[in-house]
Scaffold this motif. Structure first.
Motif, PDB file in Angstrom:
ATOM      1  N   LEU A 113       0.736  -0.823   0.269  1.00 20.23           N
ATOM      2  CA  LEU A 113      -0.065   0.133   0.181  1.00 20.23           C
ATOM      3  C   LEU A 113       0.448   0.820   0.195  1.00 20.23           C
ATOM      4  N   GLY A 114       1.863   1.374   0.941  1.00 19.16           N
ATOM      5  CA  GLY A 114       2.674   2.361   1.174  1.00 19.16           C
ATOM      6  C   GLY A 114       3.387   2.725  -0.767  1.00 19.16           C
ATOM      7  N   GLN A 115       3.780   1.808  -0.921  1.00 22.51           N
ATOM      8  CA  GLN A 115       4.057   1.716  -2.116  1.00 22.51           C
ATOM      9  C   GLN A 115       3.629   2.233  -3.609  1.00 22.51           C
ATOM     10  N   HIS A 116       2.269   2.153  -3.030  1.00 27.29           N
ATOM     11  CA  HIS A 116       1.087   2.962  -4.222  1.00 27.29           C
ATOM     12  C   HIS A 116       0.454   3.816  -3.830  1.00 27.29           C
ATOM     13  N   MET A 117       0.523   3.945  -2.604  1.00 30.47           N
ATOM     14  CA  MET A 117      -0.217   5.401  -1.833  1.00 30.47           C
ATOM     15  C   MET A 117      -0.277   6.713  -3.315  1.00 30.47           C
ATOM     16  N   LYS A 118       0.563   6.509  -3.428  1.00 28.71           N
ATOM     17  CA  LYS A 118       0.608   7.485  -4.000  1.00 28.71           C
ATOM     18  C   LYS A 118      -0.375   7.445  -5.358  1.00 28.71           C
ATOM     19  N   ASP A 119      -1.254   6.111  -6.309  1.00 30.12           N
ATOM     20  CA  ASP A 119      -2.289   6.221  -6.831  1.00 30.12           C
ATOM     21  C   ASP A 119      -4.076   6.414  -6.342  1.00 30.12           C
ATOM     22  N   TYR A 120      -4.039   6.792  -4.919  1.00 29.64           N
ATOM     23  CA  TYR A 120      -5.198   7.030  -4.497  1.00 29.64           C
ATOM     24  C   TYR A 120      -5.110   8.751  -4.430  1.00 29.64           C
ATOM     25  N   SER A 121      -5.936   9.606  -5.746  1.00 25.05           N
ATOM     26  CA  SER A 121      -4.879  10.447  -5.763  1.00 25.05           C
ATOM     27  C   SER A 121      -6.096  11.602  -5.254  1.00 25.05           C
ATOM     28  N   PHE A 122      -7.310  10.919  -4.464  1.00 23.03           N
ATOM     29  CA  PHE A 122      -8.310  11.583  -4.115  1.00 23.03           C
ATOM     30  C   PHE A 122      -8.198  12.156  -3.009  1.00 23.03           C
ATOM     31  N   PHE A 123      -6.751  11.991  -3.064  1.00 20.24           N
ATOM     32  CA  PHE A 123      -5.982  12.943  -1.228  1.00 20.24           C
ATOM     33  C   PHE A 123      -6.138  14.461  -1.732  1.00 20.24           C
ATOM     34  N   SER A 124      -5.951  13.929  -2.982  1.00 21.82           N
ATOM     35  CA  SER A 124      -4.984  15.774  -3.637  1.00 21.82           C
ATOM     36  C   SER A 124      -6.442  16.698  -4.151  1.00 21.82           C
ATOM     37  N   TYR A 125      -7.906  15.841  -4.069  1.00 23.46           N
ATOM     38  CA  TYR A 125      -7.910  16.891  -5.317  1.00 23.46           C
ATOM     39  C   TYR A 125      -8.995  17.882  -3.966  1.00 23.46           C
ATOM     40  N   ASP A 126      -9.547  18.522  -4.909  1.00 21.37           N
ATOM     41  CA  ASP A 126      -9.870  19.213  -4.446  1.00 21.37           C
ATOM     42  C   ASP A 126     -10.986  20.020  -3.215  1.00 21.37           C
ATOM     43  N   VAL A 127     -11.265  21.208  -3.177  1.00 20.13           N
ATOM     44  CA  VAL A 127     -12.370  21.103  -2.147  1.00 20.13           C
ATOM     45  C   VAL A 127     -13.415  20.665  -2.544  1.00 20.13           C
ATOM     46  N   HIS A 128     -13.986  21.480  -3.785  1.00 24.15           N
ATOM     47  CA  HIS A 128     -15.621  20.806  -4.144  1.00 24.15           C
ATOM     48  C   HIS A 128     -15.894  19.434  -5.133  1.00 24.15           C
ATOM     49  N   GLU A 129     -14.292  18.377  -5.017  1.00 27.59           N
ATOM     50  CA  GLU A 129     -14.443  17.051  -5.425  1.00 27.59           C
ATOM     51  C   GLU A 129     -14.579  15.729  -4.203  1.00 27.59           C
ATOM     52  N   ALA A 130     -15.406  15.683  -2.913  1.00 26.40           N
ATOM     53  CA  ALA A 130     -15.952  15.339  -2.131  1.00 26.40           C
ATOM     54  C   ALA A 130     -16.511  14.382  -2.930  1.00 26.40           C
ATOM     55  N   PHE A 221      -5.149  23.651 -17.840  1.00 30.47           N
ATOM     56  CA  PHE A 221      -6.194  23.397 -17.569  1.00 30.47           C
ATOM     57  C   PHE A 221      -7.100  23.012 -17.104  1.00 30.47           C
ATOM     58  N   ALA A 222      -6.731  22.622 -15.791  1.00 28.25           N
ATOM     59  CA  ALA A 222      -7.734  21.727 -14.459  1.00 28.25           C
ATOM     60  C   ALA A 222      -7.491  23.835 -13.718  1.00 28.25           C
ATOM     61  N   SER A 223      -6.680  24.060 -13.395  1.00 26.71           N
ATOM     62  CA  SER A 223      -7.180  25.350 -13.111  1.00 26.71           C
ATOM     63  C   SER A 223      -8.096  26.104 -14.225  1.00 26.71           C
ATOM     64  N   GLN A 224      -7.685  26.015 -15.518  1.00 29.19           N
ATOM     65  CA  GLN A 224      -8.511  27.128 -16.028  1.00 29.19           C
ATOM     66  C   GLN A 224     -10.240  26.487 -15.973  1.00 29.19           C
ATOM     67  N   LEU A 225      -9.956  26.152 -15.185  1.00 29.48           N
ATOM     68  CA  LEU A 225     -12.024  24.720 -15.345  1.00 29.48           C
ATOM     69  C   LEU A 225     -12.066  24.591 -13.728  1.00 29.48           C
ATOM     70  N   HIS A 226     -11.285  25.452 -13.094  1.00 32.91           N
ATOM     71  CA  HIS A 226     -11.023  25.061 -11.445  1.00 32.91           C
ATOM     72  C   HIS A 226     -11.210  23.924 -10.684  1.00 32.91           C
ATOM     73  N   LEU A 227     -10.574  23.383 -11.134  1.00 28.48           N
ATOM     74  CA  LEU A 227     -10.520  21.539 -10.533  1.00 28.48           C
ATOM     75  C   LEU A 227      -9.223  21.704 -10.525  1.00 28.48           C
ATOM     76  N   SER A 228      -9.032  20.618  -9.230  1.00 27.44           N
ATOM     77  CA  SER A 228      -7.294  20.719  -9.448  1.00 27.44           C
ATOM     78  C   SER A 228      -6.997  20.069 -10.484  1.00 27.44           C
ATOM     79  N   ALA A 229      -5.670  19.576 -10.329  1.00 24.01           N
ATOM     80  CA  ALA A 229      -5.021  18.811 -11.452  1.00 24.01           C
ATOM     81  C   ALA A 229      -4.765  17.242 -11.446  1.00 24.01           C
ATOM     82  N   ASN A 230      -5.649  16.357 -10.073  1.00 26.96           N
ATOM     83  CA  ASN A 230      -5.798  15.502 -10.489  1.00 26.96           C
ATOM     84  C   ASN A 230      -6.902  14.586 -10.236  1.00 26.96           C
TER      85      ASN A 230
END
Length: 265
Positions: A113-130, A221-230
């Motif tokens: 799990l530690g080796q591929h924790m980065k694959d769970y990109s939703f830990f870096s989603y923005d506030v409106h992406e719960a 483009f993510a910034s232009q669309l008001h979304l997080s890159a992930n």
């Protein structure tokens, strides 16, 4: 500038909410069993660990940056280490409800799990992406929490870490599935994202921007669309089967071909 309350470890957070620490690196909290308290109208927190909050009430507002979390009853909020969030209350005494899963990076260090924790990109989603859960999905989440809690209360033995980490991984894999479902069922939250993205790509490459700014990035483009890159990248991947960067590069190749074959257009 408001001060930030640094919560560096699991024990500190447990102490803050009045929850017993059963393991120094992980905690499952049922907030209905914690102490009631009067929280400041606004409090800014930074966590030194992974935190997943299962909100089942609309009592407080959670803010990350300038935006508020898009949450309602039955929502999962994911916070990664060193992220800063603000919690806004009405200043009254209340008994919090909901659940939390907290685990320190040290718990999963050296595991698969530690080796591929980065694959769970939703830990870096923005506030409106719960993540908004259906009733059936809530039950799956609660069952995962119960299994982890059982292991913590069972007493630590040589099997504990493997079973706890396996159940965290199971939970996160379910969340990946649920997000895939949400990309489909909550289209209204981000209407026409792909159409807007395609239009922005066309506009970018038909302007002087490539000469002035170079090849555009996914983050642009993510910034232009008001979304997080992930979140944006995962959405594009889900809808097109291509990574967002691959999609941009494909467009660049198409434009280059047009320039080669039709240089005066």
């Amino acid at each position: 500038m408001k001060s930030v309350l640094d919560i560096k470890n699991i024990r500190d957070y447990n102490s803050l909410v009045g929850h017993e620490t059963l393991h120094p690196l992980i905690s499952v909290i049922d907030f209905s069993e914690t102490k009631s308290y009067k929280q400041p109208r606004e409090q800014t927190l930074r966590f030194g660990f992974y935190a997943v909050f299962f909100k089942n009430q609309e009592h407080c507002d959670i803010r990350y940056g300038r935006n508020y979390y898009d949450y309602q009853e039955g929502t999962l909020i994911f916070i990664g280490p060193d992220q800063v969030v603000s919690i806004e209350e009405d200043g009254a005494d209340y008994q919090p409800t909901g659940y939390a899963l907290l685990f320190h990076p040290d718990l999963i260090r050296g595991t698969s799990l530690g080796q591929h924790m980065k694959d769970y990109s939703f830990f870096s989603y923005d506030v409106h992406e719960a993540l908004h859960l259906s009733e059936q999905e809530k039950e799956v989440v609660m069952e995962c929490f119960r299994k982890i809690d059982y292991e913590l209360k069972h007493g630590i033995d040589k099997h504990s870490k493997k079973l706890i980490v396996s159940n965290i991984e199971l939970f996160l894999n379910y969340c990946t599935r649920f997000y895939d479902r949400q990309f489909i069922t909550r289209d209204h939250a981000n209407p026409g994202v792909l159409e807007k993205f395609e239009g922005m790509l066309n506009e970018y490459f038909s302007s002087e921007k490539p000469q002035e700014k170079g090849i555009p990035t996914v983050a642009y483009f993510a910034s232009q669309l008001h979304l997080s890159a992930n979140y944006f990248g995962d959405l594009v991947k889900k809808e097109t089967g291509k990574a967002a960067l691959e999609y941009i590069q494909s467009k660049l190749i198409d434009v280059a071909k047009e320039k080669i074959f039709y240089p005066f257009i």
